[in-house]
Design an enzyme around this catalytic site. Structure first.
Site, PDB file in Angstrom:
ATOM      1  N   LYS A 218      45.685  36.166  49.538  1.00  0.00           N
ATOM      2  CA  LYS A 218      46.432  36.084  50.800  1.00  0.00           C
ATOM      3  C   LYS A 218      47.499  37.177  50.844  1.00  0.00           C
ATOM      4  O   LYS A 218      47.624  37.901  51.816  1.00  0.00           O
ATOM      5  CB  LYS A 218      47.065  34.690  50.911  1.00  0.00           C
ATOM      6  CG  LYS A 218      47.864  34.488  52.162  1.00  0.00           C
ATOM      7  CD  LYS A 218      48.368  33.054  52.254  1.00  0.00           C
ATOM      8  CE  LYS A 218      49.410  32.944  53.360  1.00  0.00           C
ATOM      9  NZ  LYS A 218      49.963  31.595  53.467  1.00  0.00           N
ATOM     10  N   GLU A 224      47.783  38.539  38.769  1.00  0.00           N
ATOM     11  CA  GLU A 224      46.519  38.236  38.090  1.00  0.00           C
ATOM     12  C   GLU A 224      45.345  38.853  38.846  1.00  0.00           C
ATOM     13  O   GLU A 224      44.465  39.502  38.275  1.00  0.00           O
ATOM     14  CB  GLU A 224      46.302  36.713  38.007  1.00  0.00           C
ATOM     15  CG  GLU A 224      47.331  35.964  37.189  1.00  0.00           C
ATOM     16  CD  GLU A 224      48.569  35.551  37.973  1.00  0.00           C
ATOM     17  OE1 GLU A 224      48.902  36.221  38.970  1.00  0.00           O
ATOM     18  OE2 GLU A 224      49.200  34.563  37.576  1.00  0.00           O
ATOM     19  N   GLY A 279      47.633  28.898  51.198  1.00  0.00           N
ATOM     20  CA  GLY A 279      46.617  29.286  50.205  1.00  0.00           C
ATOM     21  C   GLY A 279      45.709  28.132  49.815  1.00  0.00           C
ATOM     22  O   GLY A 279      44.487  28.267  49.772  1.00  0.00           O
ATOM     23  N   ARG A 280      46.290  26.959  49.570  1.00  0.00           N
ATOM     24  CA  ARG A 280      45.485  25.824  49.105  1.00  0.00           C
ATOM     25  C   ARG A 280      44.727  25.143  50.238  1.00  0.00           C
ATOM     26  O   ARG A 280      44.012  24.168  50.010  1.00  0.00           O
ATOM     27  CB  ARG A 280      46.366  24.833  48.340  1.00  0.00           C
ATOM     28  CG  ARG A 280      47.611  24.401  49.073  1.00  0.00           C
ATOM     29  CD  ARG A 280      48.596  23.706  48.144  1.00  0.00           C
ATOM     30  NE  ARG A 280      49.868  23.398  48.780  1.00  0.00           N
ATOM     31  CZ  ARG A 280      50.885  24.254  48.863  1.00  0.00           C
ATOM     32  NH1 ARG A 280      50.758  25.483  48.396  1.00  0.00           N
ATOM     33  NH2 ARG A 280      52.021  23.894  49.434  1.00  0.00           N
ATOM     34  N   GLU A 365      50.557  20.914  44.404  1.00  0.00           N
ATOM     35  CA  GLU A 365      51.357  22.039  44.887  1.00  0.00           C
ATOM     36  C   GLU A 365      51.991  21.681  46.239  1.00  0.00           C
ATOM     37  O   GLU A 365      53.025  22.232  46.613  1.00  0.00           O
ATOM     38  CB  GLU A 365      50.490  23.304  45.014  1.00  0.00           C
ATOM     39  CG  GLU A 365      51.280  24.576  44.784  1.00  0.00           C
ATOM     40  CD  GLU A 365      50.441  25.840  44.787  1.00  0.00           C
ATOM     41  OE1 GLU A 365      49.786  26.125  45.806  1.00  0.00           O
ATOM     42  OE2 GLU A 365      50.445  26.559  43.782  1.00  0.00           O
ATOM     43  N   HIS A 396      32.972   8.030  29.175  1.00  0.00           N
ATOM     44  CA  HIS A 396      32.849   8.176  27.720  1.00  0.00           C
ATOM     45  C   HIS A 396      34.026   8.938  27.123  1.00  0.00           C
ATOM     46  O   HIS A 396      33.957   9.374  25.983  1.00  0.00           O
ATOM     47  CB  HIS A 396      31.517   8.857  27.392  1.00  0.00           C
ATOM     48  CG  HIS A 396      30.350   8.027  27.824  1.00  0.00           C
ATOM     49  ND1 HIS A 396      29.820   7.030  27.051  1.00  0.00           N
ATOM     50  CD2 HIS A 396      29.663   8.004  28.996  1.00  0.00           C
ATOM     51  CE1 HIS A 396      28.827   6.442  27.709  1.00  0.00           C
ATOM     52  NE2 HIS A 396      28.717   7.010  28.899  1.00  0.00           N
ATOM     53  N   LYS A 515      56.897  33.111  37.666  1.00  0.00           N
ATOM     54  CA  LYS A 515      56.350  34.438  37.986  1.00  0.00           C
ATOM     55  C   LYS A 515      57.421  35.503  37.800  1.00  0.00           C
ATOM     56  O   LYS A 515      57.174  36.556  37.215  1.00  0.00           O
ATOM     57  CB  LYS A 515      55.906  34.483  39.451  1.00  0.00           C
ATOM     58  CG  LYS A 515      54.569  33.884  39.760  1.00  0.00           C
ATOM     59  CD  LYS A 515      54.200  34.325  41.165  1.00  0.00           C
ATOM     60  CE  LYS A 515      53.153  33.465  41.798  1.00  0.00           C
ATOM     61  NZ  LYS A 515      52.908  33.812  43.197  1.00  0.00           N
TER      62      LYS A 515
HETATM   63  O1  LIG Z   1      46.034  34.302  47.575  1.00  0.00           O
HETATM   64  P1  LIG Z   1      47.188  34.782  46.776  1.00  0.00           P
HETATM   65  O2  LIG Z   1      48.263  35.377  47.633  1.00  0.00           O
HETATM   66  O3  LIG Z   1      46.742  35.753  45.712  1.00  0.00           O
HETATM   67  O4  LIG Z   1      47.833  33.554  46.058  1.00  0.00           O
HETATM   68  C1  LIG Z   1      47.172  32.817  45.080  1.00  0.00           C
HETATM   69  C2  LIG Z   1      47.999  31.616  44.669  1.00  0.00           C
HETATM   70  O5  LIG Z   1      49.266  32.102  44.234  1.00  0.00           O
HETATM   71  C3  LIG Z   1      50.210  31.135  43.818  1.00  0.00           C
HETATM   72  O6  LIG Z   1      49.790  30.490  42.672  1.00  0.00           O
HETATM   73  C4  LIG Z   1      50.448  30.118  44.902  1.00  0.00           C
HETATM   74  O7  LIG Z   1      51.258  29.098  44.406  1.00  0.00           O
HETATM   75  C5  LIG Z   1      49.142  29.540  45.379  1.00  0.00           C
HETATM   76  O8  LIG Z   1      49.377  28.684  46.471  1.00  0.00           O
HETATM   77  C6  LIG Z   1      48.202  30.636  45.812  1.00  0.00           C
HETATM   78  O9  LIG Z   1      46.995  30.063  46.220  1.00  0.00           O
END
Ligand SMILES: O=P(O)(O)OC[C@H]1O[C@H](O)[C@H](O)[C@@H](O)[C@@H]1O
Length: 557
Positions: A218, A224, A279-280, A365, A396, A515
């Protein structure tokens, strides 16, 4: 009195759990907390009819919960006190209910199949939403048909989605779930972890001539994802050599056009979305591109359609017949009155094995917060710990604790009536276990029953208290449509709980601090001098790591 940092002057703004309805519920809880579910079933033979609900292809049986009709009435009053209906409309109508970021929350617009206008800042977002769906469909069609080729003219075979969090978990979970609908040539891969092992292992088996990368982020700044994307680009160029070939092998999904261009991706190969998609909650947006590639535009549209059906139900059904509202209220009942700390999600479906992982982000989250939307500390429990794994396997492993441990763990059991494989014998075993577990959790086994059952003594350790609540969710079959229903059900459940707890469910400040600190620590790992700027523990660990690595490099070098 609540422990608050700021006390709102207007009593109407007090969280619902600080209003008189809370006392009424507490009082009701006292009358019910020692009543066994066996007694409730004995007193009400029609419990299944009274406490089950069907929305389209999805049945919810919530009769094995520690509730009576009065409980539900009181919980509904709690939802009314919190103005769930008002907030629900604010969300659907594009008001900026994400107050800390001043953003609307409109994942519902992404699947608004009725195409009614949805306004944000005076502009109808539906034309833009539809345009991106068109763009994704046209692109997917080219890749699926083989007319989109790699730099040596071969059709694409492997697609790697490089993304993390919401840009990974949703599409990955849906890709797994819809295995039966996948394109026979195309295989999706998901790389999220910055641990080099993830991408290295993935690339080992891939052919750069036939691999397409989707860089899904996003913000397009997530360390990462950017690190993995750059690694993938480097790997690709080692083979393809000419960077004009990147256009055929890298596409981007993002809200950040400048950063996409900066990475070297042709903006024509960018699929956009908007800041009003969390994002989620983004699998319905262009973040779902890997889903469209895998299962095709029609199936993706069916997924959106299922979610839209749930949206309409959530928006229109009275609370007492409203599936997300009921699921949410049951969760509040256990969290805030019974003191339950977690919620198990147990899909009896191999293809839904990633659902618990997906819901961990969606729920934790969103509602893992201790400061409410007015900036006050809350003095009641909010979002539960979400955990679980696919059914039978879990039996199990950890079900022992659910049955005989000391904690109350409400559990959602999920299964399809029709097995995706056509293996009916196996499916009957699965279904029998699904039913047996919910029954055993509910009934338990008394000392007398244990003795009578012929089990060898000692009997006491073999007694089950029972009275453990569960929901049973039955899909007619695991289809794109029913999956859409199921995911949207959980999204709205999370929304309702967030409103009752007076939270903003759509920001995630808790993710930021770590972060920021990591950015500061990273250069220190390679610093020449001993690090002394942190606490003793962090300094000690950094310095140990530096010394050990230096020693290892010396030995190797
Ligand atoms: O899609 P991006 O901007 O790379 O973000 C990826 C993720 O980053 C963080 O972990 C946020 O807490 C998430 O809500 C998000 O989905």
């Amino acid at each position: 009195m609540p422990i608050t940092t700021e006390t709102p002057s207007n009593a109407d703004q007090l969280p619902a759990l600080h209003q008189p309805i809370h006392k009424a519920l507490q009082h009701h809880y006292q009358t019910l907390c020692d009543v066994h579910l066996r007694e409730l079933f004995a007193a009400e033979p029609q419990r299944f009819e009274h406490f089950s609900l069907q929305v389209d292809d999805l049945l919810l049986d919530y009769s094995k919960n520690r509730i009576t009709k009065e409980t539900l009435q009181l919980l509904i009053q709690l939802a009314e006190t919190a103005d769930v209906a008002g907030w629900r409309e604010r969300m659907f109508q594009g008001e900026k209910i994400n107050n800390t970021e001043q953003r609307a929350v409109l994942h519902t617009a992404l699947r608004n199949r009725s195409n009614t206008p949805v306004m944000v800042d005076g502009e109808n977002v539906m034309p833009a939403v539809n345009a991106v769906i068109e763009q994704m469909s046209a692109f997917a069609e080219r890749v699926r048909s083989g007319t989109w080729t790699g730099y040596t003219g071969k059709p694409i075979v492997d697609v790697v989605n490089v993304g993390i969090g919401g840009s990974d978990l949703g599409p990955h979970m849906v890709y797994q779930a819809l295995k039966a609908y996948r394109h026979p040539r195309l295989q999706m891969h998901y790389v999220s972890n910055v641990d080099g092992a993830h991408i290295v292992e993935k690339l080992e088996s891939l052919d750069p001539e036939t691999t397409l990368f989707i860089v899904a982020s996003k913000t397009f700044t997530t360390q990462e994802t950017m690190t993995n994307a750059h690694h993938a680009r480097h790997w690709f160029l080692q083979h393809a050599e000419d960077d004009t070939h990147i256009a055929k092998h890298f596409v981007a999904v993002s809200t950040n056009r400048e950063a996409v261009i900066g990475f070297g991706i042709d903006p024509d190969n960018m699929f956009g979305f908007w800041d009003w998609v969390g994002g989620r909650y983004s699998l319905w947006s262009a973040i779902g591109l890997s889903i469209v590639l895998a299962v095709g535009a029609d199936n993706f549209t069916a997924l959106l359609g299922g979610a839209h059906t749930m949206d309409q139900h959530f928006r229109e059904a009275p609370f007492e017949r409203n599936m997300p509202v009921i699921l949410a209220l049951l969760g509040v009942w256990y969290s805030n009155f019974f003191g339950a700390e977690s919620q198990a999600v147990l899909p009896y479906d191999h293809y839904l094995r990633s659902l618990p992982l997906y819901l961990q982000q969606a729920d934790m989250e969103s509602n893992g917060k201790s400061v409410d939307r007015n900036g006050c500390n809350v003095d009641y429990a909010t979002g539960p710990i979400i955990w679980g794994t696919s059914g039978i396997n879990g039996q199990h492993a950890f079900y022992q604790l659910i049955h005989q441990g000391t904690r109350l763990i409400p559990a959602d059991f999920i299964i399809s009536v029709t097995p995706p494989t056509g293996l009916h014998e196996q499916h009957d075993i699965l279904m029998a276990n699904f039913l047996a577990q919910t029954e055993a959790l509910m009934r338990g086994r008394t000392l007398e029953e244990t003795r009578d059952s012929g089990v060898a003594p000692p009997h006491a350790p073999k007694v089950f208290a029972g009275n453990h609540p569960s929901n049973a969710l039955l899909l007619k079959a695991l289809t794109p449509h029913s999956l859409g229903l199921l995911i949207a059900l959980y999204e709205h459940k999370i929304f309702v709980q967030g409103i009752i707890w007076n939270l903003n469910s759509y920001d995630q400040w808790g993710v930021e601090l770590g972060k920021q600190l990591a950015k500061c620590i990273q250069p220190e790992l390679n610093a020449a001098e001993t690090i002394t700027t942190h606490d003793a523990s962090t300094n000690g660990l950094i310095n140990y790591y530096r010394q050990q690595r230096a020693q290892q490099e010396q030995t190797q070098g």
